[in-house]
Design a protein around this motif. Structure first.
Motif, PDB file in Angstrom:
ATOM      1  N   ALA A  72      -9.151 -10.919  -4.038  1.00 51.46           N
ATOM      2  CA  ALA A  72      -8.805  -9.915  -3.030  1.00 51.46           C
ATOM      3  C   ALA A  72      -7.499  -9.225  -3.404  1.00 51.46           C
ATOM      4  O   ALA A  72      -6.563  -9.853  -3.907  1.00 51.46           O
ATOM      5  N   GLN A  73      -7.422  -7.912  -3.128  1.00 52.83           N
ATOM      6  CA  GLN A  73      -6.233  -7.130  -3.438  1.00 52.83           C
ATOM      7  C   GLN A  73      -5.459  -6.874  -2.143  1.00 52.83           C
ATOM      8  O   GLN A  73      -5.992  -6.280  -1.201  1.00 52.83           O
ATOM      9  N   ILE A  94      -6.610  -4.588   0.888  1.00 52.41           N
ATOM     10  CA  ILE A  94      -5.738  -4.456   2.050  1.00 52.41           C
ATOM     11  C   ILE A  94      -4.500  -3.675   1.628  1.00 52.41           C
ATOM     12  O   ILE A  94      -3.843  -4.014   0.633  1.00 52.41           O
ATOM     13  N   GLY A  95      -4.173  -2.634   2.393  1.00 50.95           N
ATOM     14  CA  GLY A  95      -3.034  -1.789   2.068  1.00 50.95           C
ATOM     15  C   GLY A  95      -1.711  -2.389   2.511  1.00 50.95           C
ATOM     16  O   GLY A  95      -1.597  -3.576   2.812  1.00 50.95           O
ATOM     17  N   ALA A 121      -6.764   0.400   4.978  1.00 57.79           N
ATOM     18  CA  ALA A 121      -5.679   1.268   4.544  1.00 57.79           C
ATOM     19  C   ALA A 121      -4.355   0.748   5.097  1.00 57.79           C
ATOM     20  O   ALA A 121      -4.290  -0.337   5.687  1.00 57.79           O
ATOM     21  N   ASN A 122      -3.302   1.521   4.968  1.00 54.03           N
ATOM     22  CA  ASN A 122      -1.979   1.091   5.423  1.00 54.03           C
ATOM     23  C   ASN A 122      -1.900   1.009   6.951  1.00 54.03           C
ATOM     24  O   ASN A 122      -2.581   1.761   7.665  1.00 54.03           O
ATOM     25  N   ASN A 123      -1.050   0.107   7.431  1.00 57.82           N
ATOM     26  CA  ASN A 123      -0.722  -0.004   8.860  1.00 57.82           C
ATOM     27  C   ASN A 123      -1.926  -0.326   9.746  1.00 57.82           C
ATOM     28  O   ASN A 123      -2.001   0.126  10.887  1.00 57.82           O
ATOM     29  N   ILE A 136     -16.908  -1.218   4.057  1.00 61.83           N
ATOM     30  CA  ILE A 136     -16.492  -0.103   4.900  1.00 61.83           C
ATOM     31  C   ILE A 136     -14.989   0.106   4.757  1.00 61.83           C
ATOM     32  O   ILE A 136     -14.288  -0.708   4.149  1.00 61.83           O
ATOM     33  N   THR A 137     -14.502   1.212   5.313  1.00 58.93           N
ATOM     34  CA  THR A 137     -13.086   1.539   5.216  1.00 58.93           C
ATOM     35  C   THR A 137     -12.496   1.736   6.596  1.00 58.93           C
ATOM     36  O   THR A 137     -13.027   2.517   7.401  1.00 58.93           O
ATOM     37  N   LEU A 138     -11.409   1.028   6.873  1.00 56.85           N
ATOM     38  CA  LEU A 138     -10.617   1.280   8.072  1.00 56.85           C
ATOM     39  C   LEU A 138      -9.428   2.126   7.638  1.00 56.85           C
ATOM     40  O   LEU A 138      -8.567   1.662   6.885  1.00 56.85           O
TER      41      LEU A 138
END
Length: 270
Positions: A72-73, A94-95, A121-123, A136-138
């Motif tokens: 995992a990144q 994970i950003g 993404a970030n935050n 998927i992308t959050l």
């Protein structure tokens, strides 16, 4: 790598008011332990020492109750609060400045190789018990409510609640909100003390009812004034008291019956 570790420790002070000093964080925060072990196991994974990376990851799971695959990144300033039961899959990304709470799963939906875990993404903040499933992308700034199940992409700044997860639009505060608040206080209801970051569908439904009641109230006042202007005498009866039932189902008729008997400062009736 050491700069990242320092940032991971420092971000705890910003997100956990219970944190008192660095020594306490290093010795008592399993979320920090899990992230530190992952930084090391991820470095081993990237150097093709995959078995050793998996052994270290498994050790971290045994010690902290948090399972992070070494593949995992994870970005900067990542914080897992409490942490027990968190699972992060191999292809998860994970950003920066993300926060996960206990019981969160970033899982996959297929047994096929390739990208099968979520990207944060970030935050991004994921609440306790939430499940984010699939490739998927959050997007940046997304908030996922506790126990939500998210299976599709989420746009920036959105709040997700429910099963399956649905986006709850945020309403910007304005004059309409102030009028609702004042009218709610007039009839003894306050839905604004619940939460502001996580919109409540029940509160939104009651907001609509308040709007409708307020409009009806204004129409009735206008009709009464018009009829009085025409010389008609209008008798306005007193509104009946609402009947309130306690948990046992007993009817409570008046304010003296609603919780007053247990009030030590109120004298009993003779």
């Amino acid at each position: 790598m050491f700069r990242r570790i320092k940032q991971d420790i420092q971000c705890v002070f910003e997100r956990d008011p219970a944190a008192r000093n660095t020594f306490e964080i290093l010795t008592t925060y399993p979320g920090v332990h899990a992230v530190l072990l992952h930084r090391l196991s991820h470095a081993l994974w990237n150097h093709h020492l995959k078995w050793l990376a998996r052994v270290l990851s498994n050790l971290g799971r045994w010690v902290t109750g948090i399972e992070i695959h070494p593949g995992a990144q994870i970005g900067h300033r990542f914080f897992i609060d409490h942490g027990m039961g968190v699972v992060i899959g191999e292809t998860a990304q994970i950003g920066d400045d993300c926060t996960l709470y206990h019981g969160v799963t970033l899982g996959g939906t297929t047994w096929q190789k390739g990208k099968r875990h979520p990207t944060l993404a970030n935050n991004v903040v994921v609440g306790a018990g939430a499940k984010v499933i699939g490739p998927i992308t959050l997007a940046e700034g997304v908030r996922v409510g506790s126990n939500a199940v998210v299976v599709k992409d989420i746009p920036p700044g959105a709040t997700v609640v429910g099963i399956p997860g649905r986006v709850v639009a945020k309403v910007k505060p304005g004059p309409e909100d102030e009028r609702r608040k004042a009218f709610a206080a007039k009839i003894g209801f306050d839905a604004y003390g619940t939460t502001q970051d996580m919109p409540d569908p029940v509160a939104n439904a009651i907001d609509c009812m308040l709007d409708h009641i307020h409009a009806m109230d204004q129409q009735m006042e206008t009709m009464c004034r018009s009829l009085k202007a025409l010389g008609m005498e209008i008798e306005v009866p007193d509104l009946p008291d609402l009947e309130v039932c306690d948990i046992s189902g007993k009817d409570l008729k008046g304010p003296d019956d609603i919780g007053m008997a247990d009030d030590p400062g109120k004298p009993e009736k003779s």
